[in-house]
Structures are given as C-alpha cells and as structure tokens.
Design a protein around this motif. Sequence first.
Motif, PDB file in Angstrom:
ATOM      1  N   UNK A  54       0.836  -1.213   0.000  1.00 30.44           N
ATOM      2  CA  UNK A  54       0.000   0.000   0.000  1.00 30.44           C
ATOM      3  C   UNK A  54       0.864   1.254   0.000  1.00 30.44           C
ATOM      4  N   UNK A  55       1.921   1.245   0.794  1.00 28.03           N
ATOM      5  CA  UNK A  55       2.805   2.411   0.847  1.00 28.03           C
ATOM      6  C   UNK A  55       3.473   2.646  -0.497  1.00 28.03           C
ATOM      7  N   UNK A  56       3.965   1.587  -1.111  1.00 23.81           N
ATOM      8  CA  UNK A  56       4.614   1.731  -2.418  1.00 23.81           C
ATOM      9  C   UNK A  56       3.618   2.180  -3.490  1.00 23.81           C
ATOM     10  N   UNK A  57       2.386   1.709  -3.406  1.00 26.10           N
ATOM     11  CA  UNK A  57       1.367   2.160  -4.361  1.00 26.10           C
ATOM     12  C   UNK A  57       1.118   3.656  -4.195  1.00 26.10           C
ATOM     13  N   UNK A  58       1.052   4.115  -2.962  1.00 26.42           N
ATOM     14  CA  UNK A  58       0.868   5.547  -2.704  1.00 26.42           C
ATOM     15  C   UNK A  58       2.053   6.333  -3.231  1.00 26.42           C
ATOM     16  N   UNK A  59       3.252   5.856  -2.969  1.00 26.18           N
ATOM     17  CA  UNK A  59       4.446   6.548  -3.452  1.00 26.18           C
ATOM     18  C   UNK A  59       4.495   6.581  -4.978  1.00 26.18           C
ATOM     19  N   UNK A  60       4.147   5.467  -5.609  1.00 22.67           N
ATOM     20  CA  UNK A  60       4.148   5.429  -7.076  1.00 22.67           C
ATOM     21  C   UNK A  60       3.114   6.392  -7.661  1.00 22.67           C
ATOM     22  N   UNK A  61       1.971   6.518  -6.999  1.00 24.55           N
ATOM     23  CA  UNK A  61       0.923   7.427  -7.468  1.00 24.55           C
ATOM     24  C   UNK A  61       1.398   8.872  -7.410  1.00 24.55           C
ATOM     25  N   UNK A  62       2.070   9.210  -6.328  1.00 21.93           N
ATOM     26  CA  UNK A  62       2.473  10.599  -6.128  1.00 21.93           C
ATOM     27  C   UNK A  62       3.869  10.905  -6.647  1.00 21.93           C
ATOM     28  N   UNK A  63       4.609   9.877  -6.984  1.00 18.00           N
ATOM     29  CA  UNK A  63       5.943  10.050  -7.553  1.00 18.00           C
ATOM     30  C   UNK A  63       6.074   9.178  -8.799  1.00 18.00           C
TER      31      UNK A  63
END
Length: 164
Positions: A145-154
Amino acid sequence: MRREQREADFTEFYVARRAALRRTAYLVVRDWHTAEDLVQQAMVKVYAAWPRVRRDSADAFARRVVVNECLSHLRRRRDVPVEELPDRAVHGAEASPLDVGAALDLLAPRQRAIVALRFLDDLSVADVAHALAITEGTVKSQTAKALATLRTHLPQLVLTEESR
C-alpha cells in the motif's frame, strides 16, 4: 557485569548506532529535531534495560524502541506549529517533480515506519514484523500500500528489482 563496563558497552553501542537510529526516526516523524529527541528518549529506555539486553539482539531491540517512541509521539501529536501559513497550495509545474518528503508525508505513520525499516535499514519482512510486533502479512500488505501511494504521487520514481 560491573557498572563501568556496562556503561562503556552502552556508550560504544550508542555511538555506533545513533546516526542510523536517527535516520529511521526521521523517516517516521519527518522532523530532524523531533527524531533526535525521540532517539534520546528511546536510548534512556534501552539504557535502563541494558543489563537484560542480549548483545546479539541489541540493535533490533533499540530499533524497536525507537520506532515505538516515534509511533507513540505521532499518536499524541495533534497540531504541528508552523512559522507561516501558505497563501495557496502548490500545483502543477510549481511543485517539485520528485518531492519524496511530501510523498512520505502522505503515508500513515506505521507505513512510514515499515518503509524506513525495509528500505532504509534494509531489514527483511520477518525482521520488520518482529521489530514492530506485527505479522509478516501485515508488513507485506502495508509495504504494498505504501509503495502504491508513493508510485501514485511520484510517477518519476521507478522501483526496479535491484532497488528492492
């Protein structure tokens, strides 16, 4: 163990691990001064328990105490004082294209702790689960979930198999 020897052992451990523990704390709380304070508070607790800490697991024990202090601090914190309020939000071309700090701020505190332990401290899933007293499945799902959030915003940030 004599008190002098115990204090010397603890001092040696603290000097060797202080910077790494502060980096981990910073990624969780996102403020260098608060991270330093929390590491100091955690080290007081580690020192109190030092006679009972096994030397082969002292690093893991200290890391767990630091992360727990950080998460407790974030649960207690309500408002963060700022010197000036922004007049408007930054959008589009004005925003930094690779603002990792802003993206990390979007993560929940425990997700930041997991990301810090997994990718900064390079711990295995099992070691992170042990450090945070959670299951390995929780570590895996929260990491995803954290990596998905990071990928979305970065979107410019590409995680390759070598960096995992």
